[in-house]
Design a protein around this motif. Structure first.
Motif, short mmCIF file in Angstrom:
data_model
loop_
_atom_site.label_atom_id
_atom_site.label_comp_id
_atom_site.label_asym_id
_atom_site.label_seq_id
_atom_site.Cartn_x
_atom_site.Cartn_y
_atom_site.Cartn_z
N GLN A 139 -55.35 84.56 -69.27
CA GLN A 139 -54.50 85.56 -68.62
C GLN A 139 -53.41 84.89 -67.80
O GLN A 139 -53.53 83.74 -67.41
CB GLN A 139 -55.36 86.44 -67.72
N GLY A 140 -52.37 85.65 -67.51
CA GLY A 140 -51.28 85.10 -66.71
C GLY A 140 -50.26 86.17 -66.41
O GLY A 140 -50.51 87.36 -66.63
N GLY A 141 -49.13 85.74 -65.89
CA GLY A 141 -48.11 86.70 -65.48
C GLY A 141 -47.19 87.11 -66.62
O GLY A 141 -47.29 86.62 -67.75
N LEU A 142 -46.28 88.01 -66.28
CA LEU A 142 -45.25 88.44 -67.24
C LEU A 142 -44.07 87.48 -67.07
O LEU A 142 -43.19 87.70 -66.25
CB LEU A 142 -44.82 89.88 -66.96
N HIS A 143 -44.12 86.40 -67.83
CA HIS A 143 -43.11 85.34 -67.68
C HIS A 143 -41.80 85.81 -68.32
O HIS A 143 -41.81 86.31 -69.46
CB HIS A 143 -43.62 84.07 -68.36
N ALA A 197 -42.89 96.77 -61.27
CA ALA A 197 -42.19 96.32 -62.49
C ALA A 197 -43.14 96.13 -63.67
O ALA A 197 -42.81 95.47 -64.65
CB ALA A 197 -41.45 95.02 -62.21
N LYS A 198 -44.32 96.70 -63.58
CA LYS A 198 -45.28 96.55 -64.66
C LYS A 198 -45.06 97.66 -65.69
O LYS A 198 -44.68 98.77 -65.31
CB LYS A 198 -46.69 96.68 -64.07
N PRO A 199 -45.30 97.38 -66.98
CA PRO A 199 -45.21 98.47 -67.95
C PRO A 199 -46.04 99.68 -67.52
O PRO A 199 -47.10 99.53 -66.89
CB PRO A 199 -45.77 97.82 -69.23
N VAL A 223 -46.22 82.55 -63.22
CA VAL A 223 -44.88 83.14 -63.03
C VAL A 223 -44.91 84.58 -63.53
O VAL A 223 -45.36 84.84 -64.64
CB VAL A 223 -43.81 82.34 -63.82
N CYS A 224 -44.45 85.50 -62.69
CA CYS A 224 -44.57 86.90 -63.08
C CYS A 224 -43.46 87.76 -62.50
O CYS A 224 -43.11 87.64 -61.34
CB CYS A 224 -45.92 87.43 -62.62
N LEU A 225 -42.95 88.61 -63.37
CA LEU A 225 -41.87 89.53 -62.97
C LEU A 225 -42.42 90.78 -62.28
O LEU A 225 -41.65 91.53 -61.67
CB LEU A 225 -41.15 90.03 -64.23
N SER A 226 -43.71 91.01 -62.40
CA SER A 226 -44.22 92.32 -62.03
C SER A 226 -44.26 92.57 -60.53
O SER A 226 -43.89 93.64 -60.06
CB SER A 226 -45.61 92.53 -62.64
N GLY A 227 -44.73 91.58 -59.78
CA GLY A 227 -44.78 91.74 -58.33
C GLY A 227 -45.76 92.80 -57.85
O GLY A 227 -45.45 93.57 -56.94
N CYS A 228 -46.96 92.83 -58.43
CA CYS A 228 -47.97 93.80 -57.98
C CYS A 228 -48.31 93.52 -56.51
O CYS A 228 -48.54 92.37 -56.13
CB CYS A 228 -49.23 93.67 -58.82
N LEU A 229 -48.38 94.58 -55.72
CA LEU A 229 -48.59 94.40 -54.28
C LEU A 229 -49.97 93.86 -53.93
O LEU A 229 -50.19 93.40 -52.83
CB LEU A 229 -48.39 95.73 -53.55
N PHE A 230 -50.91 93.95 -54.88
CA PHE A 230 -52.27 93.49 -54.60
C PHE A 230 -52.51 92.07 -55.11
O PHE A 230 -53.63 91.57 -55.06
CB PHE A 230 -53.30 94.44 -55.25
N CYS A 231 -51.47 91.42 -55.60
CA CYS A 231 -51.66 90.12 -56.27
C CYS A 231 -51.06 88.97 -55.47
O CYS A 231 -49.85 88.91 -55.28
CB CYS A 231 -51.02 90.17 -57.66
N ASN A 232 -51.91 88.06 -55.04
CA ASN A 232 -51.44 86.85 -54.35
C ASN A 232 -51.36 85.66 -55.28
O ASN A 232 -51.04 84.56 -54.84
CB ASN A 232 -52.40 86.49 -53.20
N PHE A 233 -51.68 85.90 -56.54
CA PHE A 233 -51.76 84.80 -57.49
C PHE A 233 -50.39 84.40 -58.04
O PHE A 233 -50.08 83.22 -58.21
CB PHE A 233 -52.69 85.22 -58.64
N HIS A 234 -49.55 85.40 -58.25
CA HIS A 234 -48.30 85.12 -58.97
C HIS A 234 -47.23 84.51 -58.08
O HIS A 234 -47.32 84.55 -56.85
CB HIS A 234 -47.75 86.42 -59.57
N CYS A 235 -46.22 83.92 -58.72
CA CYS A 235 -45.00 83.56 -57.99
C CYS A 235 -43.81 84.10 -58.78
O CYS A 235 -43.94 84.45 -59.96
CB CYS A 235 -44.91 82.06 -57.77
#
Ligand code: SF4
Length: 371
Positions: free
Chosen positions: A109-113, A190-192, A63-75
């Motif tokens: 490692q993981g998302g910005l929950h 939305a990443k730092p 679970v991640c708030l960042s939404g990086c355009l290159f990442c298919n891993f997060h939701c």
């Protein structure tokens, strides 16, 4: 600008200027870049040894708030049917499989929950260390630390101190991508920001935490911006307290475009093997204060990684048991203990099984599978 003059300066391990580094990155022939980078590798790490490691990735959440355009891993937080957080029993199963082949480190490692606060990580680290006292935790990364600090309204230092106290052994350089906000705002909205990454690392060095530095490239950055990224890493390393470990190594890898929003939104060409080799060589030449340069076999394949050993790299990193983030963009490359040893020997080097601190690891278990 004269290429040979720049190379002589680099060979004396003097820091190149931005313009000098850009000049050789753009104009120097690849064989020359590789030769110079190889000589510099010999100054930092003499001989034919190439480091490698046994560790295991585990993702504590997708679970991640960042939404990086290159990442298919997060939701996203609202996609509750896709959420994943391993139970402690799953960790135990994975750790025991890791110990069985001679490893003792988790890359966590993981998302910005949005709601995992500091206590989540503290109790996870403590529980794992209680069950496996010899386990090493190479965990989180500057964006995660910055995110937790923001949730807790704490400083980076306080956050890191609490994490270290709970069992954090070293901090990966994850989430650096390109440390230029023009790029970050577009690819990781939305990443730092870049400065947060730098500030977290600076505090980690002050707290004597061992770290690594990274660069994810082939996004929308220019060659000059890649060089600027390297210069920021070099500067940060030069500022670490004298007796601090600082960046143990530097690893760059090309972005994987398959099925990503990045590929849909921008017409990008994949990074070619030759561009990767040149970038590894430039990293070795520019980062005159970082001892170890790692090639990313996982993203570029074994053949290109082997060539990088002739372009300044002295390390192939981990066999990466269970990698999910890059697997989500179609990376299928896998390496076991035996094939890692074979890959290094086949390239003409001597494998050196190491821990996170580049100390030789007794090959009691792995030796049986290596010979
Ligand atoms: S790369 Fe990391 S920070 Fe970015 S969306 Fe994926 S999990 Fe989140």
């Amino acid at each position: 600008m004269d290429t040979n003059t720049i190379f002589s300066k680099a060979l004396q391990l003097h820091p190149l200027t931005e313009d000098e580094a850009v000049h050789i990155y753009e104009h120097a022939p690849t064989d020359k870049l590789m030769a110079v980078a190889s000589v510099i590798r010999q100054k930092h790490v003499p001989g034919k040894t190439v480091g490698w490691q046994i560790d295991r990735n585990v993702n504590y959440t997708n679970v991640c708030l960042s939404g990086c355009l290159f990442c298919n891993f997060h939701c996203k937080p609202h996609e509750t049917d896709k959420h994943y957080t391993p139970a402690i029993e799953e960790y135990c199963e994975k750790i025991e499989a890791l110990f069985a082949i001679g490893g003792n480190q988790l890359l966590l490692q993981g998302g910005l929950h949005p709601s995992f606060k500091l206590e989540f990580y503290e109790s996870l680290f403590r529980e794992l260390k209680k069950r496996y006292p010899t386990l090493k935790l190479h965990a989180l990364g500057p964006p995660e630390v910055a995110h937790i600090a923001r949730l807790e309204k704490m400083t980076y230092r306080e956050t890191l101190e609490r994490l270290i106290d709970a069992g954090l052994d070293s901090l990966p350089g994850a989430g650096a991508e390109i440390l230029i906000d023009r790029v970050r705002k577009q690819v990781s909205p939305a990443k730092p920001d870049a400065q947060s990454w730098i500030e977290v690392m600076r505090e980690a060095h002050r707290l004597r935490l061992a770290t690594s530095a990274t660069m994810l490239f082939g996004l929308i950055e220019t060659l000059r911006e890649r060089v600027q990224h390297l210069l920021k890493i070099r500067k940060l390393q030069s500022e670490k307290p004298k007796n601090a470990t600082g960046f143990l190594n530097f690893i760059c890898w090309p972005v994987q475009l398959k099925g990503t929003k990045l590929a849909k939104n921008y017409s990008l060409k994949p990074v070619t093997p030759i561009e990767y080799v040149r970038t590894v060589a430039i990293s070795r030449i520019v980062l005159n204060n970082i001892k170890n340069i790692q090639a990313s076999w996982l993203t570029v394949g074994r053949d290109t990684a082997q060539i990088c050993l002739y372009a300044g790299a002295n390390d192939l990193g981990s066999i990466m048991m269970e990698e999910n983030v890059l697997a989500a963009v179609g990376i299928k490359e896998r390496m076991d203990v035996k094939s890692m040893v074979h890959t290094i020997r086949e390239a003409g080097f001597e494998p050196y099984l190491r821990n996170q601190h580049y100390q030789l690891v007794e090959q009691s278990v792995s030796a049986r599978v290596c010979v």
